[in-house]
Design a protein around this motif. Structure first.
Motif, PDB file in Angstrom:
ATOM      1  N   LEU A 166      56.721  21.847 106.461  1.00  0.00           N
ATOM      2  CA  LEU A 166      57.134  21.811 105.691  1.00  0.00           C
ATOM      3  C   LEU A 166      59.089  22.344 105.543  1.00  0.00           C
ATOM      4  O   LEU A 166      60.167  21.817 105.098  1.00  0.00           O
ATOM      5  CB  LEU A 166      56.947  22.559 104.506  1.00  0.00           C
ATOM      6  CG  LEU A 166      57.113  23.073 102.821  1.00  0.00           C
ATOM      7  CD1 LEU A 166      57.276  21.295 102.124  1.00  0.00           C
ATOM      8  CD2 LEU A 166      56.187  24.189 102.317  1.00  0.00           C
ATOM      9  N   ASN A 179      65.933  19.737 107.722  1.00  0.00           N
ATOM     10  CA  ASN A 179      66.705  19.134 108.199  1.00  0.00           C
ATOM     11  C   ASN A 179      66.558  19.382 109.324  1.00  0.00           C
ATOM     12  O   ASN A 179      68.029  18.839 110.131  1.00  0.00           O
ATOM     13  CB  ASN A 179      67.540  18.175 107.475  1.00  0.00           C
ATOM     14  CG  ASN A 179      67.641  17.266 108.111  1.00  0.00           C
ATOM     15  OD1 ASN A 179      67.078  16.528 108.133  1.00  0.00           O
ATOM     16  ND2 ASN A 179      68.859  17.085 107.813  1.00  0.00           N
ATOM     17  N   THR A 195      61.442  20.299 106.838  1.00  0.00           N
ATOM     18  CA  THR A 195      61.705  19.096 105.998  1.00  0.00           C
ATOM     19  C   THR A 195      62.641  19.125 105.381  1.00  0.00           C
ATOM     20  O   THR A 195      63.540  18.987 105.298  1.00  0.00           O
ATOM     21  CB  THR A 195      60.874  18.032 105.201  1.00  0.00           C
ATOM     22  OG1 THR A 195      60.199  19.255 104.317  1.00  0.00           O
ATOM     23  CG2 THR A 195      60.376  17.161 106.553  1.00  0.00           C
ATOM     24  N   ILE A 196      62.123  20.790 104.841  1.00  0.00           N
ATOM     25  CA  ILE A 196      63.779  21.271 103.803  1.00  0.00           C
ATOM     26  C   ILE A 196      65.255  22.244 104.635  1.00  0.00           C
ATOM     27  O   ILE A 196      66.034  21.405 104.321  1.00  0.00           O
ATOM     28  CB  ILE A 196      63.526  22.552 103.840  1.00  0.00           C
ATOM     29  CG1 ILE A 196      61.961  22.322 102.737  1.00  0.00           C
ATOM     30  CG2 ILE A 196      64.184  23.834 103.032  1.00  0.00           C
ATOM     31  CD1 ILE A 196      60.612  24.146 101.927  1.00  0.00           C
TER      32      ILE A 196
END
Length: 171
Positions: free
Chosen positions: A6, A12, A9-10
């Motif tokens: 998570l 990058n 992805t936040i």
């Protein structure tokens, strides 16, 4: 794992690449610079017959021009500087912490104190491990990581002596 995914992805970034780089550094034994340092320090230790060369004396490999005697391999550098006898003397506080933890861990009362004992002991072991490849213990800012557990276990034993608790019994 989910939190790592998570966050990656936040923000990058590729978490697998970070893990791969970390593992490759471990497998490379810290890179070519540390291998050169290790070889030079071992050669210096042997040429001084394990008696030490003294503080401020460097070997042929210079990693930091501002502090040419400072090496990332702290234990080899310490053995090079102070010899085997000095290394043993420098290791005595570590032995006091280990002995202190083993003594206080025998006492089964005050379970919350046993958690604090474990916390201090594991923190101390982590400090010893991370100091193997970085000169943390040579700098004043990081001395607290080493000396706090030493003082803690000395005081912990003294408090038990005052309270009449015998560490050698199983009560």
């Amino acid at each position: 794992m989910f939190c790592s995914y998570l966050l990656s992805t936040i923000f990058n970034f590729n978490i697998l690449m970070v893990v791969h780089n970390y593992i490759s550094k471990i497998l490379e034994m810290g890179g070519q610079e540390r291998i050169l340092q290790a070889n030079a320090l071992i050669q210096g230790i042997c040429s001084n017959l394990f008696l030490g060369s003294g503080h401020g004396v460097g070997v042929g490999v210079i990693r930091n021009s501002e502090f040419p005697w400072r090496y990332e391999l702290l234990y080899l550098a310490t053995l090079y500087r102070v010899g085997l006898i000095g290394f043993i003397v420098y290791s005595l506080p570590s032995l006091f912490v280990i002995r202190g933890y083993l003594k206080v861990s025998k006492n089964k009362s005050h379970s919350w104190l046993r958690l604090v004992d474990r916390y201090m002991f594991v923190g101390f072991i982590a400090t010893i491990i991370i100091s193997a490849t970085n000169p943390y213990l040579e700098s004043f800012e990081f001395q607290w990581m080493f000396w706090c557990p030493v003082v803690y276990f000395i005081l912990r034993q003294e408090v038990h002596k005052l309270n009449g608790i015998n560490f050698n019994s199983n009560s």
